[in-house]
Design a protein around this motif. Structure first.
Motif, mmCIF file in Angstrom:
data_model
loop_
_atom_site.group_PDB
_atom_site.id
_atom_site.type_symbol
_atom_site.label_atom_id
_atom_site.label_comp_id
_atom_site.label_asym_id
_atom_site.label_seq_id
_atom_site.Cartn_x
_atom_site.Cartn_y
_atom_site.Cartn_z
ATOM 1 N N ASP A 102 0.863 -1.182 0.000
ATOM 2 C CA ASP A 102 0.000 0.000 0.000
ATOM 3 C C ASP A 102 0.906 1.240 0.000
ATOM 4 O OD1 ASP A 102 -1.870 1.954 0.408
ATOM 5 O OD2 ASP A 102 -2.560 1.221 2.351
ATOM 6 N N PHE A 103 1.197 1.751 -1.189
ATOM 7 C CA PHE A 103 2.159 2.852 -1.315
ATOM 8 C C PHE A 103 1.798 4.091 -0.499
ATOM 9 C CE2 PHE A 103 3.586 0.213 -4.766
ATOM 10 C CZ PHE A 103 4.974 0.371 -4.704
ATOM 11 N N PRO A 104 0.536 4.517 -0.459
ATOM 12 C CA PRO A 104 0.235 5.706 0.348
ATOM 13 C C PRO A 104 0.571 5.535 1.834
ATOM 14 C CG PRO A 104 -1.574 5.257 -1.149
ATOM 15 C CD PRO A 104 -0.618 4.085 -1.226
ATOM 16 N N ARG A 105 0.454 4.334 2.357
ATOM 17 C CA ARG A 105 0.755 4.104 3.782
ATOM 18 C C ARG A 105 2.229 3.819 4.015
ATOM 19 N NH1 ARG A 105 -2.302 0.126 6.959
ATOM 20 N NH2 ARG A 105 -1.388 1.313 8.634
ATOM 21 N N GLY A 106 2.949 3.487 2.963
ATOM 22 C CA GLY A 106 4.375 3.194 3.110
ATOM 23 C C GLY A 106 4.609 1.943 3.935
ATOM 24 N N VAL A 107 5.701 1.931 4.657
ATOM 25 C CA VAL A 107 6.081 0.747 5.426
ATOM 26 C C VAL A 107 5.061 0.432 6.512
ATOM 27 C CG1 VAL A 107 7.508 1.916 7.155
ATOM 28 C CG2 VAL A 107 8.095 -0.408 6.435
ATOM 29 N N LEU A 108 4.275 1.425 6.922
ATOM 30 C CA LEU A 108 3.253 1.174 7.935
ATOM 31 C C LEU A 108 2.131 0.291 7.395
ATOM 32 C CD1 LEU A 108 3.007 4.720 9.546
ATOM 33 C CD2 LEU A 108 4.320 2.740 10.319
ATOM 34 N N GLY A 109 2.057 0.159 6.067
ATOM 35 C CA GLY A 109 1.055 -0.698 5.449
ATOM 36 C C GLY A 109 1.442 -2.173 5.443
ATOM 37 N N LEU A 110 2.652 -2.474 5.861
ATOM 38 C CA LEU A 110 3.107 -3.870 5.895
ATOM 39 C C LEU A 110 2.674 -4.515 7.199
ATOM 40 C CD1 LEU A 110 6.777 -3.486 4.624
ATOM 41 C CD2 LEU A 110 4.774 -4.190 3.311
ATOM 42 N N ASP A 111 2.027 -5.648 7.092
ATOM 43 C CA ASP A 111 1.642 -6.324 8.331
ATOM 44 C C ASP A 111 2.872 -7.038 8.905
ATOM 45 O OD1 ASP A 111 1.795 -9.123 7.423
ATOM 46 O OD2 ASP A 111 0.009 -8.649 6.235
ATOM 47 N N PRO A 112 2.803 -7.431 10.167
ATOM 48 C CA PRO A 112 3.963 -8.060 10.818
ATOM 49 C C PRO A 112 4.467 -9.306 10.104
ATOM 50 C CG PRO A 112 2.353 -7.408 12.466
ATOM 51 C CD PRO A 112 1.720 -7.178 11.119
ATOM 52 N N ASN A 113 3.557 -10.081 9.479
ATOM 53 C CA ASN A 113 4.000 -11.279 8.770
ATOM 54 C C ASN A 113 4.874 -10.936 7.566
ATOM 55 O OD1 ASN A 113 2.655 -12.983 10.539
ATOM 56 N ND2 ASN A 113 0.770 -12.947 9.326
ATOM 57 N N VAL A 114 4.486 -9.888 6.840
ATOM 58 C CA VAL A 114 5.277 -9.466 5.686
ATOM 59 C C VAL A 114 6.630 -8.932 6.163
ATOM 60 C CG1 VAL A 114 5.415 -7.818 3.771
ATOM 61 C CG2 VAL A 114 3.278 -9.030 4.222
ATOM 62 N N ARG A 115 6.624 -8.187 7.242
ATOM 63 C CA ARG A 115 7.888 -7.669 7.771
ATOM 64 C C ARG A 115 8.818 -8.809 8.164
ATOM 65 N NH1 ARG A 115 5.990 -2.909 11.907
ATOM 66 N NH2 ARG A 115 4.780 -1.720 10.408
ATOM 67 N N ARG A 116 8.260 -9.827 8.826
ATOM 68 C CA ARG A 116 9.076 -10.979 9.231
ATOM 69 C C ARG A 116 9.629 -11.699 8.011
ATOM 70 N NH1 ARG A 116 5.521 -11.242 13.483
ATOM 71 N NH2 ARG A 116 4.041 -12.561 12.410
ATOM 72 N N ALA A 117 8.792 -11.885 6.993
ATOM 73 C CA ALA A 117 9.242 -12.574 5.783
ATOM 74 C C ALA A 117 10.347 -11.770 5.087
ATOM 75 C CB ALA A 117 8.068 -12.799 4.829
ATOM 76 N N TRP A 118 10.171 -10.469 4.980
ATOM 77 C CA TRP A 118 11.177 -9.609 4.360
ATOM 78 C C TRP A 118 12.490 -9.690 5.148
ATOM 79 C CZ3 TRP A 118 10.103 -3.749 3.031
ATOM 80 C CH2 TRP A 118 11.193 -3.225 2.336
ATOM 81 N N SER A 119 12.386 -9.655 6.460
ATOM 82 C CA SER A 119 13.580 -9.734 7.305
ATOM 83 C C SER A 119 14.299 -11.062 7.117
ATOM 84 C CB SER A 119 13.211 -9.566 8.773
ATOM 85 O OG SER A 119 12.706 -8.278 8.991
ATOM 86 N N ALA A 120 13.518 -12.130 7.009
ATOM 87 C CA ALA A 120 14.123 -13.449 6.817
ATOM 88 C C ALA A 120 14.884 -13.506 5.491
ATOM 89 C CB ALA A 120 13.048 -14.532 6.865
ATOM 90 N N ILE A 121 14.316 -12.921 4.453
ATOM 91 C CA ILE A 121 14.996 -12.898 3.157
ATOM 92 C C ILE A 121 16.288 -12.096 3.281
ATOM 93 C CG2 ILE A 121 14.873 -12.028 0.774
ATOM 94 C CD1 ILE A 121 11.797 -12.604 0.933
ATOM 95 N N TYR A 122 16.208 -10.952 3.906
ATOM 96 C CA TYR A 122 17.389 -10.101 4.041
ATOM 97 C C TYR A 122 18.453 -10.772 4.909
ATOM 98 C CZ TYR A 122 20.264 -5.990 4.226
ATOM 99 O OH TYR A 122 21.320 -5.135 4.092
ATOM 100 N N ALA A 123 18.026 -11.518 5.932
ATOM 101 C CA ALA A 123 18.963 -12.157 6.857
ATOM 102 C C ALA A 123 19.804 -13.232 6.181
ATOM 103 C CB ALA A 123 18.208 -12.750 8.040
ATOM 104 N N GLU A 124 19.362 -13.700 5.026
ATOM 105 C CA GLU A 124 20.150 -14.706 4.299
ATOM 106 C C GLU A 124 21.469 -14.129 3.813
ATOM 107 O OE1 GLU A 124 17.658 -16.049 1.136
ATOM 108 O OE2 GLU A 124 16.098 -16.750 2.507
ATOM 109 N N GLY A 125 21.557 -12.821 3.808
ATOM 110 C CA GLY A 125 22.772 -12.153 3.339
ATOM 111 C C GLY A 125 22.469 -11.425 2.053
ATOM 112 N N HIS A 126 22.900 -10.190 1.979
ATOM 113 C CA HIS A 126 22.602 -9.389 0.804
ATOM 114 C C HIS A 126 23.735 -8.394 0.613
ATOM 115 C CE1 HIS A 126 20.288 -7.074 -2.089
ATOM 116 N NE2 HIS A 126 19.429 -8.072 -2.109
ATOM 117 N N ALA A 127 23.989 -8.025 -0.601
ATOM 118 C CA ALA A 127 25.096 -7.119 -0.900
ATOM 119 C C ALA A 127 24.852 -5.710 -0.390
ATOM 120 C CB ALA A 127 25.343 -7.091 -2.405
ATOM 121 N N ARG A 128 23.595 -5.291 -0.359
ATOM 122 C CA ARG A 128 23.302 -3.920 0.041
ATOM 123 C C ARG A 128 23.285 -3.757 1.548
ATOM 124 N NH1 ARG A 128 18.126 -3.106 -3.312
ATOM 125 N NH2 ARG A 128 18.318 -5.323 -3.304
#
Length: 194
Positions: free
Chosen positions: A16-42
């Motif tokens: 939800d672009f108008p709400r930004g990151v606040l539009g992400l539910d906790p499950n999506v945040r956890r999933a995104w964090s798990a992907i990032y935790a695998e290691g990323h160049a950025r």
């Protein structure tokens, strides 16, 4: 895009672009964090950065407790990020929680030597807490990193004025004015001292 970025993009299909990151539910945040935790160049963690920005904005609009919660979540996601700790320290300052602010600002400057905003504000917090010697060290460190930081000169001038080292205090305020002729607090402090 690498495979991790592609997975994040797929995960964000319902973003939800108008709400930004606040539009992400906790499950999506956890999933995104798990992907990032695998290691990323950025670096830094983009979710932590987004949460930090949203937390700071909530604080600016008067929703300080919500801002603090988001910043604490950002820090939990990426403990190596200095900026979220700086922003959390600034929100603690708004709440009058000086010891907590000092702790977070100190943590931020330990993570990143060049986090001058954290160092500057830590200097002023330490000054409020009556720890002038420590404040002076922090503010002088700011000027070693950035000679064009008027607020650091003002803080040093305040300490010197309090110690009745008037000539040095005047010089510090004048240096603040020299590096930023629009910095009102330097003029005010100089006028008060004179």
């Amino acid at each position: 895009f690498d495979s991790q970025a592609a997975r994040v993009i797929r995960l964000m299909r319902g973003y939800d672009f108008p709400r930004g990151v606040l539009g992400l539910d906790p499950n999506v945040r956890r999933a995104w964090s798990a992907i990032y935790a695998e290691g990323h160049a950025r670096d830094p963690n983009p979710l932590a950065s987004a949460l930090s920005g949203a937390g700071a904005e909530l604080g600016r609009t008067g929703r300080v407790d919500e801002g603090v919660a988001l910043l604490q979540e950002a820090i939990a996601l990426d403990p190596t990020g200095a900026r979220p700790r700086t922003l959390l320290g600034l929100l603690f300052l708004r709440q009058g929680r000086f010891e907590d602010a000092a702790r977070e600002l100190d943590a931020a400057k330990r993570i990143s030597f060049r986090e001058t905003e954290a160092r500057t504000e830590l200097g002023f917090v330490l000054l409020r807490l009556g720890r002038e010697d420590e404040a002076l060290v922090e503010l002088r460190d700011v000027l070693r990193i950035d000679r064009r930081a008027p607020r650091a000169y003002v803080g040093i001038g305040m300490i010197l004025a309090k110690r009745e080292r008037t000539g040095e205090a005047v010089t510090a305020f004048q240096q603040a004015i020299q590096v930023d002729p629009t910095h009102g607090p330097a003029y005010l402090r100089l006028a008060e001292l004179l």
